[in-house]
Enzyme design. Structure first.
Site, PDB file in Angstrom:
ATOM      1  CE  LYS A 109       4.415 -10.418   5.320  1.00  0.00           C
ATOM      2  NZ  LYS A 109       3.282  -9.491   5.599  1.00  0.00           N
ATOM      3  NE  ARG A 133       1.165 -13.343   0.856  1.00  0.00           N
ATOM      4  CZ  ARG A 133       2.010 -12.297   0.913  1.00  0.00           C
ATOM      5  NH1 ARG A 133       3.302 -12.466   0.700  1.00  0.00           N
ATOM      6  NH2 ARG A 133       1.571 -11.104   1.191  1.00  0.00           N
ATOM      7  NE  ARG A 160       2.805  -1.550   2.147  1.00  0.00           N
ATOM      8  CZ  ARG A 160       2.683  -2.841   2.409  1.00  0.00           C
ATOM      9  NH1 ARG A 160       3.561  -3.474   3.166  1.00  0.00           N
ATOM     10  NH2 ARG A 160       1.646  -3.502   1.925  1.00  0.00           N
ATOM     11  NE  ARG A 204       2.602  -3.320  -2.253  1.00  0.00           N
ATOM     12  CZ  ARG A 204       2.724  -4.346  -1.417  1.00  0.00           C
ATOM     13  NH1 ARG A 204       3.744  -4.414  -0.584  1.00  0.00           N
ATOM     14  NH2 ARG A 204       1.818  -5.310  -1.408  1.00  0.00           N
ATOM     15  NE  ARG A 237      -2.260  -6.764  -0.192  1.00  0.00           N
ATOM     16  CZ  ARG A 237      -1.628  -5.636   0.152  1.00  0.00           C
ATOM     17  NH1 ARG A 237      -2.127  -4.462  -0.188  1.00  0.00           N
ATOM     18  NH2 ARG A 237      -0.507  -5.686   0.814  1.00  0.00           N
TER      19      ARG A 237
HETATM   20  P1  ADP Z   1       4.461  -6.049   5.517  1.00  0.00           P
HETATM   21  O1  ADP Z   1       5.734  -6.292   4.763  1.00  0.00           O
HETATM   22  O2  ADP Z   1       4.240  -7.061   6.607  1.00  0.00           O
HETATM   23  O3  ADP Z   1       3.270  -5.910   4.636  1.00  0.00           O
HETATM   24  P2  ADP Z   1       5.621  -3.398   6.072  1.00  0.00           P
HETATM   25  O4  ADP Z   1       6.925  -3.672   6.729  1.00  0.00           O
HETATM   26  O5  ADP Z   1       5.643  -2.961   4.652  1.00  0.00           O
HETATM   27  O6  ADP Z   1       4.620  -4.651   6.277  1.00  0.00           O
HETATM   28  O7  ADP Z   1       4.874  -2.295   6.969  1.00  0.00           O
HETATM   29  C1  ADP Z   1       3.561  -1.826   6.611  1.00  0.00           C
HETATM   30  C2  ADP Z   1       3.395  -0.366   7.028  1.00  0.00           C
HETATM   31  O8  ADP Z   1       3.433  -0.271   8.456  1.00  0.00           O
HETATM   32  C3  ADP Z   1       4.489   0.560   6.522  1.00  0.00           C
HETATM   33  O9  ADP Z   1       3.903   1.820   6.275  1.00  0.00           O
HETATM   34  C4  ADP Z   1       5.471   0.643   7.683  1.00  0.00           C
HETATM   35  O10 ADP Z   1       6.201   1.859   7.676  1.00  0.00           O
HETATM   36  C5  ADP Z   1       4.531   0.547   8.866  1.00  0.00           C
HETATM   37  N1  ADP Z   1       5.123  -0.131  10.048  1.00  0.00           N
HETATM   38  C6  ADP Z   1       5.962  -1.198  10.058  1.00  0.00           C
HETATM   39  N2  ADP Z   1       6.284  -1.553  11.317  1.00  0.00           N
HETATM   40  C7  ADP Z   1       5.621  -0.683  12.138  1.00  0.00           C
HETATM   41  C8  ADP Z   1       5.548  -0.532  13.572  1.00  0.00           C
HETATM   42  N3  ADP Z   1       6.194  -1.353  14.415  1.00  0.00           N
HETATM   43  N4  ADP Z   1       4.762   0.457  14.059  1.00  0.00           N
HETATM   44  C9  ADP Z   1       4.101   1.289  13.227  1.00  0.00           C
HETATM   45  N5  ADP Z   1       4.130   1.196  11.874  1.00  0.00           N
HETATM   46  C10 ADP Z   1       4.875   0.223  11.326  1.00  0.00           C
HETATM   47  P1  ADP Z   2       2.156  -7.705   1.890  1.00  0.00           P
HETATM   48  O1  ADP Z   2       2.662  -6.335   2.142  1.00  0.00           O
HETATM   49  O2  ADP Z   2       0.685  -7.830   1.821  1.00  0.00           O
HETATM   50  O3  ADP Z   2       2.726  -8.721   2.800  1.00  0.00           O
HETATM   51  P2  ADP Z   2       3.675  -8.581  -0.485  1.00  0.00           P
HETATM   52  O4  ADP Z   2       4.495  -7.473  -0.983  1.00  0.00           O
HETATM   53  O5  ADP Z   2       4.353  -9.656   0.301  1.00  0.00           O
HETATM   54  O6  ADP Z   2       2.473  -7.970   0.363  1.00  0.00           O
HETATM   55  O7  ADP Z   2       2.878  -9.267  -1.675  1.00  0.00           O
HETATM   56  C1  ADP Z   2       2.157  -8.522  -2.625  1.00  0.00           C
HETATM   57  C2  ADP Z   2       1.368  -9.458  -3.533  1.00  0.00           C
HETATM   58  O8  ADP Z   2       2.284 -10.337  -4.213  1.00  0.00           O
HETATM   59  C3  ADP Z   2       0.399 -10.387  -2.804  1.00  0.00           C
HETATM   60  O9  ADP Z   2      -0.852  -9.792  -2.577  1.00  0.00           O
HETATM   61  C4  ADP Z   2       0.304 -11.547  -3.808  1.00  0.00           C
HETATM   62  O10 ADP Z   2      -0.515 -11.215  -4.911  1.00  0.00           O
HETATM   63  C5  ADP Z   2       1.733 -11.646  -4.322  1.00  0.00           C
HETATM   64  N1  ADP Z   2       2.559 -12.581  -3.508  1.00  0.00           N
HETATM   65  C6  ADP Z   2       3.654 -12.265  -2.773  1.00  0.00           C
HETATM   66  N2  ADP Z   2       4.145 -13.366  -2.160  1.00  0.00           N
HETATM   67  C7  ADP Z   2       3.351 -14.397  -2.532  1.00  0.00           C
HETATM   68  C8  ADP Z   2       3.317 -15.787  -2.221  1.00  0.00           C
HETATM   69  N3  ADP Z   2       4.216 -16.352  -1.401  1.00  0.00           N
HETATM   70  N4  ADP Z   2       2.342 -16.538  -2.793  1.00  0.00           N
HETATM   71  C9  ADP Z   2       1.439 -16.007  -3.622  1.00  0.00           C
HETATM   72  N5  ADP Z   2       1.384 -14.712  -3.935  1.00  0.00           N
HETATM   73  C10 ADP Z   2       2.338 -13.897  -3.401  1.00  0.00           C
END
Ligand code: ADP
Ligand code: ADP
Ligand code: ZN
Length: 208
Positions: free
Chosen positions: A14, A89, A123, A153, A164
């Site tokens: 995302k 969420r 990540r 992180r 999670r």
């Molecule tokens: P989210 O925001 O949904 O938690 P991230 O965009 O932070 O996910 O991506 C999570 C991890 O996966 C990061 O290490 C990122 O570099 C990797 N990643 C993202 N998209 C891809 C993809 N299409 N293929 C392989 N790895 C990916």
């Molecule tokens: P992910 O890579 O898992 O998608 P985020 O960076 O979006 O993680 O979120 C990290 C943490 O921040 C979550 O595990 C939660 O504790 C909090 N958080 C983020 N967005 C929300 C939301 N919309 N509602 C509740 N908690 C949230």
């Protein structure tokens, strides 16, 4: 005017995709995770309340996060639309959002469960520009955009990741049905290269 939601489990891509699509469409990316991490590091009242939930891999209470988003979407740069990354969420958050503004598209990024743990535990984040990388593609630990020193992180360690993923299944997955029922959902295959996923999203968004 285009208000878009990116939905998907932790690690689906995302953040990666919303950064790219935000630049392409010239609309801001609103990442509630990034906003909360900034609040925690600045020790604001919101950050102090949110920290324990985030460390445990639990969701921050709806009231806190809804207030944060309400203020953000009111800002001037959101007038031509925005991408929500990591919000809503829960069903309560989705209902609150519906009362705030129109939603034009919900992009559900689908990635098989077994891929997610490897993605999240590898990540690495840039503290300066918020970009996310994977340790396998950036072993030197430097941000490709700004040269920042990448870090892991706290909540990306394996113990927290499992919780999670469970929280996602229980509280966030129901939103797939929620938005499908409203005719807003498009699912893209997130188990492809970053570039291919971006193309699939671009097509899904243009089909509005
Ligand atoms: P989210 O925001 O949904 O938690 P991230 O965009 O932070 O996910 O991506 C999570 C991890 O996966 C990061 O290490 C990122 O570099 C990797 N990643 C993202 N998209 C891809 C993809 N299409 N293929 C392989 N790895 C990916
Ligand atoms: P992910 O890579 O898992 O998608 P985020 O960076 O979006 O993680 O979120 C990290 C943490 O921040 C979550 O595990 C939660 O504790 C909090 N958080 C983020 N967005 C929300 C939301 N919309 N509602 C509740 N908690 C949230
Ligand atoms: Zn950077």
């Amino acid at each position: 005017m285009m208000n878009i939601i990116f939905l998907g489990p932790p690690g689906a891509g995302k953040g990666t995709q919303s950064q790219i699509v935000s630049q392409r469409l010239s609309i801001p990316q609103i990442s509630t995770g990034d906003m909360l991490r900034a609040a925690v590091s600045q020790k604001t009242p919101t950050g102090l309340k949110a920290k324990a939930y985030m460390d445990a891999g639990e969701l921050v209470p709806d009231e806190i996060i809804i207030d944060l988003v309400r203020e953000r979407v009111d800002e001037d740069d959101c007038r031509n639309g925005f991408i929500l990354d990591g919000f809503p969420r829960t069903v309560a958050q989705a209902d609150a959002l519906a009362a705030l503004c129109a939603v034009d598209r919900v992009v559900n990024i689908d990635v098989p469960q077994e891929r997610l743990v490897a993605r999240i535990s590898g990540r690495r984040m840039c503290p300066d520009c918020g970009a996310a990388y994977h340790v396998s593609t950036h072993p030197d630990g430097r941000c490709g955009k700004c040269g920042g020193a990448l870090y892991q992180r706290e909540d990306d360690r394996e113990e927290t990741v499992r919780n999670r993923l469970r929280v996602y299944e229980e509280q966030t997955q129901p939103l797939i049905e929620y938005y499908a029922a409203r005719g807003l959902l498009v699912t893209v295959n997130g188990d492809e290269s970053i570039e291919r996923v971006t193309e699939a999203i671009a097509q899904a968004v243009e089909r509005t």
